[in-house]
Motif scaffolding. Structure first.
Motif, PDB file in Angstrom:
ATOM      1  N   MET A   1       0.833  -1.126   0.249  1.00  0.00           N
ATOM      2  CA  MET A   1       0.043  -0.008   0.051  1.00  0.00           C
ATOM      3  C   MET A   1       0.898   1.292   0.021  1.00  0.00           C
ATOM      4  N   THR A   2       0.552   2.120  -0.878  1.00  0.00           N
ATOM      5  CA  THR A   2       1.306   3.441  -0.932  1.00  0.00           C
ATOM      6  C   THR A   2       0.376   4.611  -0.819  1.00  0.00           C
ATOM      7  N   SER A   3       0.686   5.687  -0.133  1.00  0.00           N
ATOM      8  CA  SER A   3      -0.075   6.709  -0.124  1.00  0.00           C
ATOM      9  C   SER A   3       0.984   8.093  -0.193  1.00  0.00           C
ATOM     10  N   ARG A   4       0.369   9.012  -0.895  1.00  0.00           N
ATOM     11  CA  ARG A   4       1.180  10.361  -1.035  1.00  0.00           C
ATOM     12  C   ARG A   4       0.406  11.514  -0.909  1.00  0.00           C
ATOM     13  N   GLY A   5       1.024  12.657  -0.304  1.00  0.00           N
ATOM     14  CA  GLY A   5       0.447  13.812   0.006  1.00  0.00           C
ATOM     15  C   GLY A   5       0.012  14.398  -1.195  1.00  0.00           C
ATOM     16  N   ASN A   6      -1.155  15.272  -1.149  1.00  0.00           N
ATOM     17  CA  ASN A   6      -1.518  16.179  -2.177  1.00  0.00           C
ATOM     18  C   ASN A   6      -0.643  16.864  -2.769  1.00  0.00           C
ATOM     19  N   ARG A   7      -0.334  16.705  -4.177  1.00  0.00           N
ATOM     20  CA  ARG A   7       0.599  17.583  -4.869  1.00  0.00           C
ATOM     21  C   ARG A   7       2.085  17.139  -4.409  1.00  0.00           C
ATOM     22  N   ARG A   8       2.152  16.031  -3.706  1.00  0.00           N
ATOM     23  CA  ARG A   8       3.507  15.654  -3.346  1.00  0.00           C
ATOM     24  C   ARG A   8       3.974  16.738  -2.035  1.00  0.00           C
ATOM     25  N   ASP A   9       2.861  17.188  -1.314  1.00  0.00           N
ATOM     26  CA  ASP A   9       3.175  18.033  -0.245  1.00  0.00           C
ATOM     27  C   ASP A   9       3.469  17.023   0.997  1.00  0.00           C
ATOM     28  N   PRO A  10       4.446  17.541   1.886  1.00  0.00           N
ATOM     29  CA  PRO A  10       4.736  16.578   2.952  1.00  0.00           C
ATOM     30  C   PRO A  10       3.686  16.184   3.897  1.00  0.00           C
ATOM     31  N   LEU A  11       3.616  14.800   4.245  1.00  0.00           N
ATOM     32  CA  LEU A  11       2.952  14.371   5.077  1.00  0.00           C
ATOM     33  C   LEU A  11       3.447  14.415   6.555  1.00  0.00           C
ATOM     34  N   ILE A  12       4.750  14.292   6.600  1.00  0.00           N
ATOM     35  CA  ILE A  12       5.510  14.247   7.810  1.00  0.00           C
ATOM     36  C   ILE A  12       6.457  15.361   7.875  1.00  0.00           C
ATOM     37  N   ARG A  13       6.449  16.482   8.874  1.00  0.00           N
ATOM     38  CA  ARG A  13       7.358  17.588   8.841  1.00  0.00           C
ATOM     39  C   ARG A  13       8.417  17.275   9.799  1.00  0.00           C
ATOM     40  N   ASP A  14       8.332  16.595  10.680  1.00  0.00           N
ATOM     41  CA  ASP A  14       9.551  16.394  11.712  1.00  0.00           C
ATOM     42  C   ASP A  14       9.490  15.337  12.411  1.00  0.00           C
ATOM     43  N   GLN A  15      10.359  14.797  13.140  1.00  0.00           N
ATOM     44  CA  GLN A  15      10.497  13.475  13.877  1.00  0.00           C
ATOM     45  C   GLN A  15       9.233  12.940  14.642  1.00  0.00           C
ATOM     46  N   SER A  16       8.630  13.953  15.240  1.00  0.00           N
ATOM     47  CA  SER A  16       7.642  13.601  16.076  1.00  0.00           C
ATOM     48  C   SER A  16       6.468  13.062  15.188  1.00  0.00           C
TER      49      SER A  16
END
Length: 65
Positions: A1-16
């Motif tokens: 299963m793969t999922s990508r952010g809209n317009r390849r926007d970040p889903l994950i911004r930092d370690q937390s």
């Protein structure tokens, strides 16, 4: 299963955010048993390789989303 952010926007911004994602997977496991065969978390998408003897993968994925 793969999922990508809209317009390849970040889903994950930092370690937390990585930690929260893994916590979500753990909470889903508490509801529906599945085996996480492999995973790859990146800032703008993720890959999960799952299997379950109890439920269909689409049902497991509904809880993740």
């Amino acid at each position: 299963m793969t999922s990508r952010g809209n317009r390849r926007d970040p889903l994950i911004r930092d370690q937390s955010d990585f930690v929260v994602f893994l916590q979500i997977l753990e909470k889903v496991y508490e509801k529906i048993s599945y085996q996480l065969v492999s995973y790859c978390l990146m800032t703008n998408h993720f890959h999960l390789q799952l299997r379950s003897k109890e439920e269909t993968i689409p049902k497991v994925m509904l809880l993740i989303y």
